[in-house]
Design a protein around this motif. Sequence first.
Motif, PDB file in Angstrom:
ATOM      1  N   GLU A   1       0.841  -1.197   0.000  1.00 28.48           N
ATOM      2  CA  GLU A   1       0.000   0.000   0.000  1.00 28.48           C
ATOM      3  C   GLU A   1       0.875   1.245   0.000  1.00 28.48           C
ATOM      4  OE1 GLU A   1      -2.281   0.422   3.528  1.00 28.48           O
ATOM      5  OE2 GLU A   1      -3.306   2.230   2.860  1.00 28.48           O
ATOM      6  N   VAL A   2       0.613   2.122  -0.958  1.00 20.51           N
ATOM      7  CA  VAL A   2       1.362   3.383  -1.036  1.00 20.51           C
ATOM      8  C   VAL A   2       0.928   4.301   0.104  1.00 20.51           C
ATOM      9  CG1 VAL A   2       1.783   5.449  -2.400  1.00 20.51           C
ATOM     10  CG2 VAL A   2       1.618   3.216  -3.532  1.00 20.51           C
ATOM     11  N   GLN A   3       1.911   4.807   0.829  1.00 18.11           N
ATOM     12  CA  GLN A   3       1.624   5.759   1.902  1.00 18.11           C
ATOM     13  C   GLN A   3       2.585   6.923   1.842  1.00 18.11           C
ATOM     14  OE1 GLN A   3       1.435   3.763   5.792  1.00 18.11           O
ATOM     15  NE2 GLN A   3      -0.745   4.251   5.779  1.00 18.11           N
ATOM     16  N   LEU A   4       2.054   8.102   2.012  1.00 14.27           N
ATOM     17  CA  LEU A   4       2.849   9.324   2.127  1.00 14.27           C
ATOM     18  C   LEU A   4       2.353  10.049   3.376  1.00 14.27           C
ATOM     19  CD1 LEU A   4       2.588  10.400  -1.603  1.00 14.27           C
ATOM     20  CD2 LEU A   4       4.673   9.596  -0.490  1.00 14.27           C
ATOM     21  N   VAL A   5       3.262  10.332   4.293  1.00 19.06           N
ATOM     22  CA  VAL A   5       2.875  10.954   5.547  1.00 19.06           C
ATOM     23  C   VAL A   5       3.695  12.223   5.752  1.00 19.06           C
ATOM     24  CG1 VAL A   5       2.656  10.669   8.033  1.00 19.06           C
ATOM     25  CG2 VAL A   5       2.275   8.709   6.522  1.00 19.06           C
ATOM     26  N   GLU A   6       2.999  13.359   5.775  1.00 21.44           N
ATOM     27  CA  GLU A   6       3.668  14.641   5.988  1.00 21.44           C
ATOM     28  C   GLU A   6       3.720  14.970   7.473  1.00 21.44           C
ATOM     29  OE1 GLU A   6       0.935  15.218   2.297  1.00 21.44           O
ATOM     30  OE2 GLU A   6       0.842  14.267   4.267  1.00 21.44           O
ATOM     31  N   SER A   7       4.730  15.727   7.832  1.00 24.03           N
ATOM     32  CA  SER A   7       4.850  16.227   9.197  1.00 24.03           C
ATOM     33  C   SER A   7       5.712  17.483   9.177  1.00 24.03           C
ATOM     34  CB  SER A   7       5.474  15.173  10.129  1.00 24.03           C
ATOM     35  OG  SER A   7       6.777  14.835   9.695  1.00 24.03           O
ATOM     36  N   GLY A   8       5.723  18.199  10.303  1.00 27.17           N
ATOM     37  CA  GLY A   8       6.595  19.352  10.427  1.00 27.17           C
ATOM     38  C   GLY A   8       5.903  20.697  10.300  1.00 27.17           C
ATOM     39  N   GLY A   9       4.630  20.696   9.986  1.00 25.83           N
ATOM     40  CA  GLY A   9       3.926  21.969   9.898  1.00 25.83           C
ATOM     41  C   GLY A   9       3.724  22.584  11.267  1.00 25.83           C
ATOM     42  N   GLY A  10       3.210  23.811  11.270  1.00 20.46           N
ATOM     43  CA  GLY A  10       2.969  24.483  12.535  1.00 20.46           C
ATOM     44  C   GLY A  10       2.740  25.959  12.340  1.00 20.46           C
ATOM     45  N   LEU A  11       2.779  26.685  13.455  1.00 17.50           N
ATOM     46  CA  LEU A  11       2.602  28.134  13.461  1.00 17.50           C
ATOM     47  C   LEU A  11       3.960  28.798  13.606  1.00 17.50           C
ATOM     48  CD1 LEU A  11       0.824  30.692  13.677  1.00 17.50           C
ATOM     49  CD2 LEU A  11       0.684  30.249  16.143  1.00 17.50           C
ATOM     50  N   VAL A  12       4.250  29.736  12.729  1.00 20.28           N
ATOM     51  CA  VAL A  12       5.539  30.420  12.756  1.00 20.28           C
ATOM     52  C   VAL A  12       5.322  31.890  12.405  1.00 20.28           C
ATOM     53  CG1 VAL A  12       6.049  29.867  10.333  1.00 20.28           C
ATOM     54  CG2 VAL A  12       7.927  30.265  11.944  1.00 20.28           C
ATOM     55  N   GLN A  13       6.162  32.740  12.928  1.00 17.53           N
ATOM     56  CA  GLN A  13       6.079  34.152  12.592  1.00 17.53           C
ATOM     57  C   GLN A  13       6.693  34.424  11.223  1.00 17.53           C
ATOM     58  OE1 GLN A  13       7.903  36.290  15.880  1.00 17.53           O
ATOM     59  NE2 GLN A  13       5.886  36.635  16.812  1.00 17.53           N
ATOM     60  N   ALA A  14       6.262  35.504  10.605  1.00 21.81           N
ATOM     61  CA  ALA A  14       6.828  35.898   9.317  1.00 21.81           C
ATOM     62  C   ALA A  14       8.346  36.030   9.434  1.00 21.81           C
ATOM     63  CB  ALA A  14       6.213  37.215   8.858  1.00 21.81           C
ATOM     64  N   GLY A  15       9.033  35.520   8.435  1.00 18.87           N
ATOM     65  CA  GLY A  15      10.488  35.506   8.450  1.00 18.87           C
ATOM     66  C   GLY A  15      11.081  34.236   9.020  1.00 18.87           C
ATOM     67  N   GLY A  16      10.234  33.407   9.623  1.00 23.48           N
ATOM     68  CA  GLY A  16      10.700  32.174  10.239  1.00 23.48           C
ATOM     69  C   GLY A  16      10.858  31.042   9.244  1.00 23.48           C
ATOM     70  N   SER A  17      11.187  29.865   9.788  1.00 23.40           N
ATOM     71  CA  SER A  17      11.449  28.681   8.958  1.00 23.40           C
ATOM     72  C   SER A  17      10.746  27.462   9.525  1.00 23.40           C
ATOM     73  CB  SER A  17      12.960  28.405   8.917  1.00 23.40           C
ATOM     74  OG  SER A  17      13.672  29.486   8.374  1.00 23.40           O
ATOM     75  N   LEU A  18      10.471  26.534   8.644  1.00 24.86           N
ATOM     76  CA  LEU A  18       9.956  25.227   9.023  1.00 24.86           C
ATOM     77  C   LEU A  18      10.571  24.197   8.091  1.00 24.86           C
ATOM     78  CD1 LEU A  18       6.110  25.819   9.524  1.00 24.86           C
ATOM     79  CD2 LEU A  18       7.746  25.243  11.314  1.00 24.86           C
ATOM     80  N   ARG A  19      10.781  22.996   8.591  1.00 26.10           N
ATOM     81  CA  ARG A  19      11.198  21.896   7.731  1.00 26.10           C
ATOM     82  C   ARG A  19      10.087  20.863   7.704  1.00 26.10           C
ATOM     83  NH1 ARG A  19      16.195  17.541   7.822  1.00 26.10           N
ATOM     84  NH2 ARG A  19      14.981  16.642   9.527  1.00 26.10           N
ATOM     85  N   LEU A  20       9.526  20.676   6.549  1.00 26.27           N
ATOM     86  CA  LEU A  20       8.469  19.691   6.367  1.00 26.27           C
ATOM     87  C   LEU A  20       9.081  18.370   5.924  1.00 26.27           C
ATOM     88  CD1 LEU A  20       5.854  21.890   4.453  1.00 26.27           C
ATOM     89  CD2 LEU A  20       6.302  21.739   6.913  1.00 26.27           C
ATOM     90  N   SER A  21       8.487  17.275   6.364  1.00 29.93           N
ATOM     91  CA  SER A  21       8.948  15.940   5.994  1.00 29.93           C
ATOM     92  C   SER A  21       7.827  15.170   5.319  1.00 29.93           C
ATOM     93  CB  SER A  21       9.402  15.164   7.231  1.00 29.93           C
ATOM     94  OG  SER A  21      10.465  15.812   7.885  1.00 29.93           O
ATOM     95  N   CYS A  22       8.227  14.317   4.379  1.00 30.99           N
ATOM     96  CA  CYS A  22       7.282  13.431   3.699  1.00 30.99           C
ATOM     97  C   CYS A  22       7.882  12.034   3.734  1.00 30.99           C
ATOM     98  CB  CYS A  22       7.062  13.894   2.261  1.00 30.99           C
ATOM     99  SG  CYS A  22       6.079  12.765   1.254  1.00 30.99           S
ATOM    100  N   ALA A  23       7.338  11.184   4.585  1.00 30.13           N
ATOM    101  CA  ALA A  23       7.813   9.804   4.709  1.00 30.13           C
ATOM    102  C   ALA A  23       7.011   8.910   3.768  1.00 30.13           C
ATOM    103  CB  ALA A  23       7.668   9.326   6.149  1.00 30.13           C
ATOM    104  N   ALA A  24       7.723   8.199   2.894  1.00 24.82           N
ATOM    105  CA  ALA A  24       7.069   7.388   1.867  1.00 24.82           C
ATOM    106  C   ALA A  24       7.271   5.907   2.136  1.00 24.82           C
ATOM    107  CB  ALA A  24       7.638   7.752   0.495  1.00 24.82           C
ATOM    108  N   GLN A 114      -1.862  13.219   3.550  1.00 24.14           N
ATOM    109  CA  GLN A 114      -3.031  13.859   4.149  1.00 24.14           C
ATOM    110  C   GLN A 114      -2.832  15.354   4.366  1.00 24.14           C
ATOM    111  OE1 GLN A 114      -0.689  12.402   5.871  1.00 24.14           O
ATOM    112  NE2 GLN A 114      -0.301  13.812   7.553  1.00 24.14           N
ATOM    113  N   GLY A 115      -1.602  15.819   4.262  1.00 21.86           N
ATOM    114  CA  GLY A 115      -1.316  17.243   4.401  1.00 21.86           C
ATOM    115  C   GLY A 115      -0.882  17.641   5.793  1.00 21.86           C
ATOM    116  N   THR A 116      -0.155  18.748   5.860  1.00 22.30           N
ATOM    117  CA  THR A 116       0.257  19.331   7.128  1.00 22.30           C
ATOM    118  C   THR A 116       0.048  20.842   7.042  1.00 22.30           C
ATOM    119  OG1 THR A 116       2.053  19.463   8.771  1.00 22.30           O
ATOM    120  CG2 THR A 116       2.711  19.543   6.453  1.00 22.30           C
ATOM    121  N   GLN A 117      -0.531  21.413   8.082  1.00 22.86           N
ATOM    122  CA  GLN A 117      -0.886  22.839   8.075  1.00 22.86           C
ATOM    123  C   GLN A 117       0.328  23.698   8.408  1.00 22.86           C
ATOM    124  OE1 GLN A 117      -4.064  24.469   7.519  1.00 22.86           O
ATOM    125  NE2 GLN A 117      -2.736  26.277   7.547  1.00 22.86           N
ATOM    126  N   VAL A 118       0.533  24.709   7.587  1.00 23.11           N
ATOM    127  CA  VAL A 118       1.544  25.737   7.854  1.00 23.11           C
ATOM    128  C   VAL A 118       0.819  27.066   7.986  1.00 23.11           C
ATOM    129  CG1 VAL A 118       3.494  27.021   6.921  1.00 23.11           C
ATOM    130  CG2 VAL A 118       3.414  24.533   6.680  1.00 23.11           C
TER     131      VAL A 118
END
Length: 122
Positions: A1-24, A114-118
């Motif tokens: 079964e094909v699975q893609l799972v995102e993680s790493g989203g969140g709330l950040v202030q303008a100018g900030g950074s996030l690293r999103l992951s996609c585990a396959a 399924q997506g991750t909210q930023v």
Amino acid sequence: EVQLVESGGGLVQAGGSLRLSCAASGFRFDVYAIGWFRQAPGKEREAVSCVNNRDGSTYYPDSAKGRFTISSDHAKNTVYLQTNSLKPEDTAVYYCAAGGICSSWHSDFGSWGQGTQVTVSS
């Protein structure tokens, strides 16, 4: 079964950074392209970046060039999206997807996570 799972989203202030992951899992990671897309409320889904795991080539639309970096870890079957200098207009649900080639068209990708909210606050 094909699975893609995102993680790493969140709330950040303008100018900030996030690293999103996609585990396959469930398919041959090294022969597929993995794309990142995002969709804000009331807007169409748009391409953010893509990496072709066959040859390592990458794609960025103008809106992401210089701020976002995609990378692929074949040992972990995971694709990362480093997002820097985030702006409020980057607020969206970010999805990863698997397809045959890198493309800006979401219809070229057959499997989705399924997506991750930023959320970027001003």
